[in-house]
Design a protein around this motif. Structure first.
Motif, PDB file in Angstrom:
ATOM      1  N   ILE B  30       0.836  -1.199   0.000  1.00  0.00           N
ATOM      2  CA  ILE B  30       0.000   0.000   0.000  1.00  0.00           C
ATOM      3  C   ILE B  30       0.876   1.256   0.000  1.00  0.00           C
ATOM      4  O   ILE B  30       0.659   2.182  -0.776  1.00  0.00           O
ATOM      5  CB  ILE B  30      -0.929   0.023   1.238  1.00  0.00           C
ATOM      6  CG1 ILE B  30      -1.766  -1.253   1.324  1.00  0.00           C
ATOM      7  CG2 ILE B  30      -1.811   1.258   1.202  1.00  0.00           C
ATOM      8  CD1 ILE B  30      -2.879  -1.366   0.335  1.00  0.00           C
ATOM      9  N   ASN B  50      -8.750   9.541  -0.338  1.00  0.00           N
ATOM     10  CA  ASN B  50      -9.128   8.341   0.410  1.00  0.00           C
ATOM     11  C   ASN B  50      -8.417   7.131  -0.173  1.00  0.00           C
ATOM     12  O   ASN B  50      -8.309   6.993  -1.388  1.00  0.00           O
ATOM     13  CB  ASN B  50     -10.633   8.084   0.331  1.00  0.00           C
ATOM     14  CG  ASN B  50     -11.411   9.154   1.086  1.00  0.00           C
ATOM     15  OD1 ASN B  50     -12.136   9.923   0.501  1.00  0.00           O
ATOM     16  ND2 ASN B  50     -11.225   9.202   2.375  1.00  0.00           N
ATOM     17  N   GLY B  51      -7.943   6.306   0.707  1.00  0.00           N
ATOM     18  CA  GLY B  51      -7.330   5.063   0.247  1.00  0.00           C
ATOM     19  C   GLY B  51      -5.927   5.218  -0.284  1.00  0.00           C
ATOM     20  O   GLY B  51      -5.369   4.281  -0.837  1.00  0.00           O
ATOM     21  N   SER B  52      -5.331   6.400  -0.114  1.00  0.00           N
ATOM     22  CA  SER B  52      -3.995   6.596  -0.660  1.00  0.00           C
ATOM     23  C   SER B  52      -2.933   5.985   0.250  1.00  0.00           C
ATOM     24  O   SER B  52      -1.761   5.973  -0.097  1.00  0.00           O
ATOM     25  CB  SER B  52      -3.727   8.086  -0.860  1.00  0.00           C
ATOM     26  OG  SER B  52      -3.895   8.762   0.359  1.00  0.00           O
ATOM     27  N   GLY B  53      -3.347   5.501   1.412  1.00  0.00           N
ATOM     28  CA  GLY B  53      -2.388   4.822   2.282  1.00  0.00           C
ATOM     29  C   GLY B  53      -1.922   5.649   3.465  1.00  0.00           C
ATOM     30  O   GLY B  53      -0.951   5.303   4.124  1.00  0.00           O
ATOM     31  N   LYS B  54      -2.636   6.744   3.769  1.00  0.00           N
ATOM     32  CA  LYS B  54      -2.220   7.609   4.872  1.00  0.00           C
ATOM     33  C   LYS B  54      -2.273   6.872   6.211  1.00  0.00           C
ATOM     34  O   LYS B  54      -1.305   6.869   6.977  1.00  0.00           O
ATOM     35  CB  LYS B  54      -3.123   8.847   4.933  1.00  0.00           C
ATOM     36  CG  LYS B  54      -3.209   9.632   3.633  1.00  0.00           C
ATOM     37  CD  LYS B  54      -4.059  10.880   3.776  1.00  0.00           C
ATOM     38  CE  LYS B  54      -5.526  10.605   4.082  1.00  0.00           C
ATOM     39  NZ  LYS B  54      -6.255   9.903   3.001  1.00  0.00           N
ATOM     40  N   SER B  55      -3.429   6.234   6.468  1.00  0.00           N
ATOM     41  CA  SER B  55      -3.556   5.524   7.744  1.00  0.00           C
ATOM     42  C   SER B  55      -2.566   4.367   7.821  1.00  0.00           C
ATOM     43  O   SER B  55      -1.982   4.102   8.873  1.00  0.00           O
ATOM     44  CB  SER B  55      -4.980   4.994   7.920  1.00  0.00           C
ATOM     45  OG  SER B  55      -5.882   6.065   8.048  1.00  0.00           O
ATOM     46  N   THR B  56      -2.384   3.705   6.696  1.00  0.00           N
ATOM     47  CA  THR B  56      -1.432   2.598   6.667  1.00  0.00           C
ATOM     48  C   THR B  56      -0.041   3.098   7.028  1.00  0.00           C
ATOM     49  O   THR B  56       0.667   2.491   7.839  1.00  0.00           O
ATOM     50  CB  THR B  56      -1.424   1.964   5.268  1.00  0.00           C
ATOM     51  OG1 THR B  56      -2.757   1.550   4.947  1.00  0.00           O
ATOM     52  CG2 THR B  56      -0.503   0.778   5.202  1.00  0.00           C
ATOM     53  N   GLN B 206      -7.955  15.347   6.360  1.00  0.00           N
ATOM     54  CA  GLN B 206      -8.695  15.480   5.107  1.00  0.00           C
ATOM     55  C   GLN B 206      -9.138  16.929   4.941  1.00  0.00           C
ATOM     56  O   GLN B 206      -9.300  17.428   3.845  1.00  0.00           O
ATOM     57  CB  GLN B 206      -9.959  14.613   5.132  1.00  0.00           C
ATOM     58  CG  GLN B 206      -9.707  13.145   5.245  1.00  0.00           C
ATOM     59  CD  GLN B 206      -9.587  12.501   3.896  1.00  0.00           C
ATOM     60  OE1 GLN B 206      -9.388  13.196   2.892  1.00  0.00           O
ATOM     61  NE2 GLN B 206      -9.672  11.195   3.846  1.00  0.00           N
TER      62      GLN B 206
HETATM   63  N1  LIG Z   1      -6.378  -4.197   7.457  1.00  0.00           N
HETATM   64  C1  LIG Z   1      -6.316  -4.084   6.120  1.00  0.00           C
HETATM   65  N2  LIG Z   1      -6.194  -5.197   5.357  1.00  0.00           N
HETATM   66  C2  LIG Z   1      -6.117  -5.094   4.008  1.00  0.00           C
HETATM   67  N3  LIG Z   1      -6.163  -3.940   3.341  1.00  0.00           N
HETATM   68  C3  LIG Z   1      -6.289  -2.801   4.039  1.00  0.00           C
HETATM   69  C4  LIG Z   1      -6.368  -2.818   5.464  1.00  0.00           C
HETATM   70  N4  LIG Z   1      -6.490  -1.545   5.895  1.00  0.00           N
HETATM   71  C5  LIG Z   1      -6.493  -0.780   4.789  1.00  0.00           C
HETATM   72  N5  LIG Z   1      -6.365  -1.531   3.680  1.00  0.00           N
HETATM   73  C6  LIG Z   1      -6.309  -1.033   2.295  1.00  0.00           C
HETATM   74  O1  LIG Z   1      -5.205  -0.179   2.172  1.00  0.00           O
HETATM   75  C7  LIG Z   1      -5.520   0.913   1.323  1.00  0.00           C
HETATM   76  C8  LIG Z   1      -5.159   2.194   2.020  1.00  0.00           C
HETATM   77  O2  LIG Z   1      -5.946   2.312   3.190  1.00  0.00           O
HETATM   78  P1  LIG Z   1      -5.683   3.475   4.231  1.00  0.00           P
HETATM   79  O3  LIG Z   1      -6.615   3.267   5.364  1.00  0.00           O
HETATM   80  O4  LIG Z   1      -4.244   3.534   4.538  1.00  0.00           O
HETATM   81  O5  LIG Z   1      -6.104   4.748   3.388  1.00  0.00           O
HETATM   82  P2  LIG Z   1      -6.297   6.243   3.873  1.00  0.00           P
HETATM   83  O6  LIG Z   1      -5.434   7.053   2.993  1.00  0.00           O
HETATM   84  O7  LIG Z   1      -6.096   6.355   5.331  1.00  0.00           O
HETATM   85  O8  LIG Z   1      -7.823   6.478   3.506  1.00  0.00           O
HETATM   86  P3  LIG Z   1      -8.902   7.393   4.264  1.00  0.00           P
HETATM   87  O9  LIG Z   1      -8.645   8.780   3.825  1.00  0.00           O
HETATM   88  O10 LIG Z   1     -10.195   6.898   3.718  1.00  0.00           O
HETATM   89  O11 LIG Z   1      -8.762   7.175   5.726  1.00  0.00           O
HETATM   90  C9  LIG Z   1      -7.004   0.797   1.005  1.00  0.00           C
HETATM   91  O12 LIG Z   1      -7.121   0.259  -0.296  1.00  0.00           O
HETATM   92  C10 LIG Z   1      -7.517  -0.202   2.005  1.00  0.00           C
HETATM   93  O13 LIG Z   1      -8.557  -0.964   1.454  1.00  0.00           O
END
Ligand SMILES: Nc1ncnc2c1ncn2[C@@H]1O[C@H](COP(=O)(O)OP(=O)(O)OP(=O)(O)O)[C@@H](O)[C@H]1O
Ligand SMILES: [Mg+2]
Lengths: 287, 250, 308
Positions: B30, B50-56, B206
């Motif tokens: 990710i 969204n989903g760009s991987g910030k939380s990850t 965000q």
């Molecule tokens: N526990 C997990 N297992 C598998 N894939 C995951 C998991 N958590 C997140 N993902 C995937 O990783 C990608 C990035 O998710 P992430 O939560 O890092 O995005 P984000 O940038 O924080 O989004 P947001 O702005 O919606 O919070 C997404 O495609 C999500 O589906």
């Protein structure tokens, strides 16, 4: 008659409660249902018997040694069975737990055979209190169970370990971020659970006899109680166990005594149909 | 693992430095090689669709995900191999996006657990009072189960807990999510105050409009890669950013 | 010697049918059936009772499979709203209910004495022991059919869906309702196959009683599936064969080492089964064989909910 059944049921329920609470503790920390609880009950009872009869120690001391012995066995099981499988999901873990149960139960069978054993205690005559027959073992059971539950409550509410356990149960990731070592908490949870299960094994052995299948007979009531209480809630497990115990005894009024064990199964089915979170369950059971 | 202080010319003014970090779940990657330097005493804000991987990314920084590659340095110390349990003691504070408190535990217990298992990071009584003074809403604390708090109070409690362990970097995952506009402004103000008291902050937001004014640095993360890293005041006037960011988000 | 070989092969074929059924339920769908022996017993008793009542083999078999599948569907439906873990305990409870019923409803089941004199179908082949060989042929045909059914299901879109669900909670949560229906169906089909095994068992022995249906049967089936490799049907056949040979082979052990009593030998065997299960789960979760599966890339990607 009914009062007598209720009394007997409450005592049965208390024995079940020990196992159900242990099940609930391991479930909330490890997130899988510990099917080894049957084998654990059996092994706990046999350790106590070994200390009590061939070695001649009085039963209370034997019970303590059984708790310690079973805790040691479960620590080894955690190290060599559950820890290597920790990231592989609940399904794998519960099958492994069943495998472990098979091992524990049959170690007892291999060592002591299929014959039923009894603890070395003097049989005392039941007391009669306003028409009720109360056996001294029933009083022992009640005292031991209530003391164990009170002790557990104190540990959970008012100690560092208890807070750590509740934190891990509540939110494992956040607990890690707060510096709580899950492996350590897990090991201590096994020790607590093993002590409770060993006690229940001893009490069951006092009530009936000690044989390799004794734990197996309790798996379903123990699970039913824990599920009834909403897996993960120790208070709920106790309540569930008392209900199951009483329902089992009262069931003889309507069905053949041979089917008493069905009560646990029916209770599980009803809970799953009507109230999946259990009686006191805090969290919805996942799907 | 290694506690040797590696002096590193590149990070002289960076509290947290991330190099080539790669993170993922199972086989899916990710976060695909990210370099970020969060300046000491500054608010660094990560934005991205969204989903760009910030939380990850931020979970990886907190130690909840094992890195697939790259390294993480805090004040010159290599944290890469440390699991989450050991990173708190090194000075990493983390407030997750959701589930940021122990719901079934009391507010007081939550605060107690903030430092109980973090060796050597207990805050003094004075520091404690100062931190709690930042969050007047927590006056309702005590035996109340933390899960019963409102969204805003929960966020406050979570931040207070993280601060009590005296972190050198505080990781915040969307502190303003789900809050009313008034609370968003307040939260951002609190973030700024915390930073001014000397805690470096790496925050995901965000709500760019609310976050930019309190930020010193901005990192734009798109599809697991850093698209842009720049001073916040430069971006305030850069219409390109808005186009880029909003364009990607749409 | 030939007669012994025929008997062993017959038992292996029945064991392989049970293992295939469990492979469909647990291996493919992740549905843990700790009450396997209950469904097996139900099938055996239903087929036996129908045969004793004069029904032809086809009718007896059909009846047994339908009844058992219906019970399986009910058990699976009962637990479908909850996490998979609950199916394990519900099935375990079901197994106990079946055991108690067999023991106590003597008017129907003969109680502990069981049901003797069950008429059984066979092919009349020439030669000494021709009818035993004939029955073996029937068992092998049944095994082949069971194999085809499970293999087809595994390769159908259904099978791919199930594997995806088994391996990924997010996918499971996303797909919701359809998955539930498909899983209930899969569990019921598995139970029908268990009933097939039960019917063959009843016919083979011509006499059944509750002592033949202990939870040990469940343990053996799990061992066969884990050794053969969950999800791999060819592997399962090998697994069932190996487990059966070990069990039957170890019976000779007591002629060689006479210092172990029979029940100690049984206990030892179960310890080994338990240890084998655990060791396979830890060190060789794919079993001795390899699971049939396409590369992950060729799966249609299922959109995961953007976790936020
Ligand atoms: N526990 C997990 N297992 C598998 N894939 C995951 C998991 N958590 C997140 N993902 C995937 O990783 C990608 C990035 O998710 P992430 O939560 O890092 O995005 P984000 O940038 O924080 O989004 P947001 O702005 O919606 O919070 C997404 O495609 C999500 O589906
Ligand atoms: Mg996020």
């Amino acid at each position: 008659m009914i009062a007598q059944l209720v009394l007997n049921g409450l005592v049965t329920g208390m024995v079940v409660a020990l196992g159900a609470v242990a099940l609930t503790l391991t479930y909330s920390i490890l997130k899988f249902p510990n099917f080894a609880v049957g084998g654990m009950i059996t092994l706990g009872a046999y350790i106590a018997w070994l200390v009590n009869v061939p070695l001649g120690l009085p039963l209370p001391g034997a019970a303590v040694l059984a708790a310690i012995g079973l805790a040691a066995v479960m620590l080894a099981a955690d190290r060599f069975v559950f820890r290597p499988l920790r990231d592989r999901g609940a399904i794998t873990l519960l099958v492994a737990a069943m495998g472990l149960s098979l091992i524990l139960e049959n170690i007892c069978r291999l060592a002591f055979g299929n014959v039923a054993r009894n603890f070395d205690v003097d049989p005392e005559r039941p007391w009669r209190v306003s028409g009720l027959r109360i056996h001294p073992e029933q009083v022992t059971t009640a005292v031991v169970t209530v003391a164990a539950m009170a002790g557990l409550w104190l540990v959970l509410r008012h100690t560092r370990l208890g807070r750590a356990m509740r934190a891990v149960a509540d939110n494992p990731d956040l607990a890690a971020v707060r510096g709580i070592d899950r492996d350590r908490v897990t090991r201590r949870t096994w020790v607590l659970a093993a002590a409770l299960v060993a006690l229940s094994g001893v009490l069951i052995g006092m009530d009936r006899a000690i044989d390799p299948l004794m734990g197996w007979a309790y798996i379903i009531p123990v699970f039913a109680a824990a599920i009834l209480g909403g897996l993960g809630s120790p208070g709920g497990a106790v309540l569930g166990a008392l209900l199951i115990g009483v329902a089992q005894e009262l069931s003889v009024l309507v069905i053949e005594p041979n089917y008493r064990q069905v009560v646990g199964f029916v209770a599980i089915a009803l809970v799953l149909l009507a109230r999946p979170r259990g009686l006191l369950g805090v969290e919805e059971i996942r799907r | 693992m290694s506690s040797d202080v590696t002096s590193n010319p590149l990070v002289s003014d960076a509290a947290l430095e991330v190099r080539g970090l790669r993170l993922g779940y199972g086989a899916t990657e990710i976060v695909k090689g990210v370099d970020i330097a969060a300046r000491r005493g500054a608010v660094t804000t990560i934005i991205g669709p969204n989903g760009s991987g910030k939380s990850t990314l931020i979970r990886g920084l907190a130690g909840l995900l094992r890195p697939l590659g790259g390294s993480i340095w805090l004040e010159g110390r290599d944290l890469t191999a440390l699991p989450a349990v050991r990173r708190v003691a090194e000075g990493v504070g983390y407030v997750p996006q959701e589930a940021n408190i122990f719901r079934n535990l009391g507010v007081a217990e939550n605060l107690r657990l903030a430092t109980e298992f973090v060796p050597g990071r207990q805050s003094s009584a004075r520091e404690r009072d100062e931190i709690l003074a930042l969050f007047p809403d927590l006056a309702v604390r005590g035996a109340l189960a933390a899960g019963r708090l409102s969204g805003g109070q929960r966020q406050m409690l979570a931040m207070a807990c993280a601060l009590l362990a005296r972190p050198s970097i505080l990781l915040l995952d969307e502190p303003s999510a789900g809050l009313s506009p008034r609370l968003v402004a307040e939260t951002m103000q609190t973030v700024r105050e915390v930073c001014d008291r000397g805690v470096s902050i790496l925050m995901i937001e965000q709500n760019v409009a609310a976050a930019l004014p309190v930020s010193d640095q901005v990192v734009v993360l798109v599809a697991g890669r850093v698209r842009l890293q720049s001073a916040a005041d430069r971006l305030l006037v850069d219409h390109n950013l808005h186009r880029l960011y909003l364009g990607e988000a749409a | 010697m030939i007669a012994f070989l025929v008997t062993i092969l017959t038992l292996v074929a029945i064991a392989a049918i049970l293992a295939l059924a469990l492979n469909l339920q647990w291996g493919l769908c992740g549905m843990v059936n700790f009450g396997l022996v209950g469904f097996f017993a139900l099938g055996a008793y239903a087929a036996a009772l129908l045969s004793l009542a004069g029904a032809g083999p086809a009718l007896a078999l059909l009846g047994a499979m339908v009844i058992t599948a219906a019970c399986g569907a009910a058990v699976a439906a009962l637990s479908h709203r909850l996490a998979e873990e609950y199916l394990a305990i519900v099935t375990l409870g079901f197994g106990e209910v079946v055991r108690l019923t067999l023991l106590n409803e003597s008017w129907l089941t003969g109680g502990a004495l069981g049901l003797p004199g069950i008429p059984s179908p066979t092919l009349r082949l020439p030669g000494p022991g021709g009818e035993h060989v004939g029955f073996l042929v029937l068992c092998l045909i049944a095994l082949a059919l069971a194999y085809l059914v499970v293999e087809r299901l595994a390769r159908a879109p259904f099978g791919r869906l199930m594997r995806a669900v088994r391996d990924d909670d997010v996918v499971a949560a996303t797909l919701g309702k359809d998955v539930v229906r498909v899983r209930i169906a899969a569990f019921a089909i598995g139970c029908a196959l268990l009933a097939l095994g039960g019917a063959l068992h009843a016919w083979h022995f011509g006499y059944i009683d509750p002592s033949q249906f202990t939870p040990i049967v469940t343990a053996y089936a799990f061992m066969a599936v884990i050794a053969g490799g969950r999800g791999s049907n060819p592997g399962i056949l090998v697994g069932a064969g190996v487990v059966m040979l070990l069990i039957e082979g170890s019976r000779f052990l007591k002629d060689v080492v006479d210092f172990v009593a029979a029940d100690q030998l049984a206990a030892l065997r179960l310890i080994l089964i338990g240890a084998g299960l655990i060791l396979f789960l830890i060190y060789r979760p794919q079993g001795l064989g390899r699971e049939y599966r396409r590369s992950a890339a060729s799966f249609p990607t299922v959109p995961a909910p953007a976790s936020s």
